[in-house]
Design an enzyme around this catalytic site. Structure first.
Site, short mmCIF file in Angstrom:
data_model
loop_
_atom_site.label_atom_id
_atom_site.label_comp_id
_atom_site.label_asym_id
_atom_site.label_seq_id
_atom_site.Cartn_x
_atom_site.Cartn_y
_atom_site.Cartn_z
N GLN A 112 44.76 -13.32 -22.23
CA GLN A 112 44.14 -12.24 -21.57
C GLN A 112 42.83 -11.95 -22.59
O GLN A 112 41.70 -11.39 -22.13
CB GLN A 112 44.90 -10.92 -22.01
N ASP A 159 52.01 7.83 -33.44
CA ASP A 159 52.39 7.94 -34.53
C ASP A 159 51.82 9.17 -35.43
O ASP A 159 52.47 9.89 -35.89
CB ASP A 159 52.32 6.69 -35.66
N HIS A 187 51.48 -0.82 -36.83
CA HIS A 187 52.29 0.22 -35.92
C HIS A 187 53.80 -0.45 -35.88
O HIS A 187 54.14 -1.14 -34.92
CB HIS A 187 52.05 0.14 -34.36
P1 NAX Z 1 58.10 -1.53 -19.64
O1 NAX Z 1 59.07 -2.68 -19.96
O2 NAX Z 1 58.46 -0.49 -18.90
O3 NAX Z 1 56.82 -2.39 -19.13
C1 NAX Z 1 56.09 -3.55 -19.54
C2 NAX Z 1 55.36 -3.96 -18.30
O4 NAX Z 1 54.79 -5.13 -18.82
C3 NAX Z 1 56.44 -4.68 -17.54
O5 NAX Z 1 56.21 -4.36 -16.11
C4 NAX Z 1 56.22 -6.34 -17.47
O6 NAX Z 1 56.54 -6.89 -16.12
C5 NAX Z 1 54.78 -6.25 -17.85
N1 NAX Z 1 54.18 -7.59 -18.31
C6 NAX Z 1 54.88 -8.44 -19.04
N2 NAX Z 1 54.02 -9.36 -19.33
C7 NAX Z 1 52.90 -9.38 -18.95
C8 NAX Z 1 51.59 -9.76 -18.72
N3 NAX Z 1 51.44 -11.08 -19.23
N4 NAX Z 1 50.75 -9.17 -18.04
C9 NAX Z 1 50.77 -8.09 -17.37
N5 NAX Z 1 51.89 -7.38 -17.53
C10 NAX Z 1 52.84 -7.79 -18.22
O7 NAX Z 1 57.44 -1.18 -21.00
P2 NAX Z 1 56.62 0.18 -21.64
O8 NAX Z 1 57.82 0.76 -22.20
O9 NAX Z 1 55.73 0.36 -20.66
O10 NAX Z 1 56.04 -0.33 -23.04
C11 NAX Z 1 54.92 -1.15 -22.87
C12 NAX Z 1 54.63 -1.65 -24.19
O11 NAX Z 1 54.25 -0.62 -25.32
C13 NAX Z 1 55.72 -2.60 -25.14
O12 NAX Z 1 55.45 -3.36 -25.97
C14 NAX Z 1 56.25 -1.33 -25.95
O13 NAX Z 1 56.83 -2.12 -27.15
C15 NAX Z 1 54.79 -0.98 -26.49
N6 NAX Z 1 54.65 0.54 -26.94
C16 NAX Z 1 53.58 0.81 -28.12
C17 NAX Z 1 53.58 1.87 -28.57
C18 NAX Z 1 52.43 2.23 -29.53
O14 NAX Z 1 52.24 3.29 -29.93
N7 NAX Z 1 51.40 1.19 -29.94
C19 NAX Z 1 54.64 3.02 -28.42
C20 NAX Z 1 55.54 2.99 -27.15
C21 NAX Z 1 55.77 1.74 -26.75
O15 NAX Z 1 56.89 1.25 -27.62
#
Ligand code: NAX
Length: 323
Positions: A112, A159, A187
């Protein structure tokens, strides 16, 4: 007409489902009209078609276009974008070692970063949400040769919000009365939510702060998963929208965000670290001259050490070339 092109990866996921309406509803990029590019892995593209339909059915007045792209076609998904929310990431599955998680995500963010460099506008601003977000952000930044490092951010605003709410409750004051609460470090469960410099001042001698408040914020994500059976989505999307607002407005208000460290607050240089930040002359820079007790300093250092260990692992895995 003021137009902006925005990409959201992980667009078929649960955070994006909340974030997309905030973006198209005009809550992030002011009056700008929006071209939105939704990116997810190939198997999720059919689901994205449904999200596109729903957004069309909202008839948002800020919307110029919404299109779905496969992560195999970032030449289109990232073409000429002004802002990227990198939300998609590979989740940690049962039995997976941390090194495997770093390796899997490292490869996603390497690709990316390169694609941002090749296809996005050089002025693109990049907010990484997908975990481990600090290190994913670092990997993307290192591979985006045509984009200044200062345009990469990883999210710690959620956070900060969690901490501000708990402080307001403890002090029994309105949420808006709580100010200068910032997140230090990673984080992750080692982050340090700084209650010591919060306004109004808290009573440091009360052991509740270190014994209850700090671990509560550090593990709040896990508590939400435990209760909801799914990770934070609405709160994460809101925090991402707000962070993006601060970035595009080049806000002089201080906020929590992880960005390239210049050694601020004793953080290891060249890593993506959260410290109090604000925009000065258009660049996100360390804010304030806060001091910390010995015990808080030790917690902050532990989080810095964790980031350093993640970096060392990423080097070992060959995900970053040292030049
Ligand atoms: P979901 O599992 O609902 O959605 C993730 C999506 O990403 C899926 O649709 C998957 O197919 C897609 N994906 C995977 N690899 C990809 C790629 N190479 N290119 C494009 N899309 C891709 O997760 P969700 O609850 O939406 O969380 C997304 C991310 O945010 C996770 O890694 C999660 O840990 C992280 N978070 C980060 C937070 C922060 O404060 N920085 C808090 C919330 C969350 O935990």
């Amino acid at each position: 007409m003021n137009e902006i092109t925005v990409a959201i990866t992980g667009a078929a996921g649960q955070i994006a489902y909340q974030l997309i309406p905030m973006v198209l509803g005009g809550h992030v990029f002011g009056d700008a009209k929006i071209h939105l590019k939704l990116v997810d892995i190939p198997v999720a593209v059919p689901k994205l078609a449904g999200v596109v339909m729903e957004m069309e059915d909202c008839a948002w007045s800020h919307m110029l276009s919404v299109e779905a792209f496969s992560s195999d076609a970032l030449d289109q998904g990232f073409k000429d974008i002004d802002f990227a929310f990198l939300v998609g990431a590979s989740p940690r599955t049962k039995g997976m070692e941390r090194a495997d998680l770093l390796s899997k995500n490292g490869n996603i963010f390497k690709v990316q970063g390169q694609a941002l460099s090749d296809y996005a506008k050089p002025s693109v601003e990049v907010l990484v949400v997908g975990n481990p977000c600090n290190t994913n952000c670092l990997i993307a930044m290192k591979h985006a040769r045509n984009i200044p490092d200062t345009q990469f951010y990883a999210m710690t605003m959620l956070d900060e919000h969690r901490a501000r709410y708990q402080i307001s409750r403890r002090l029994n004051v309105a949420i808006d009365a709580v100010k200068e609460v910032f997140i230090y470090g990673n984080h992750s469960a080692t982050q340090f939510p700084d209650y010591e410099n919060a306004k109004p001042a808290v009573d440091h001698s009360d052991p509740w702060w270190q014994e209850t408040f700090v671990p509560m914020i550090q593990t709040r994500g896990a508590a939400v998963i435990q209760a909801r059976g799914a990770s934070s989505a609405a709160s994460a999307a809101y925090a991402a929208a707000q962070t993006a607002q601060f970035i595009v407005q080049k806000s002089d208000q201080p906020f929590s965000v992880a960005r390239l460290s210049m050694g601020d607050y004793g953080s290891p240089e060249d890593l993506i670290v959260s410290v109090p930040s604000y925009f000065k002359d258009g660049i996100c820079t360390a804010y304030g001259k806060y001091t910390h007790s010995e015990s808080a300093s030790a917690l902050i250092q532990a989080s810095y050490d964790e980031l350093q260990a993640e970096y060392d692992q990423v080097l070992e895995l060959g995900l970053i070339d040292v030049d």
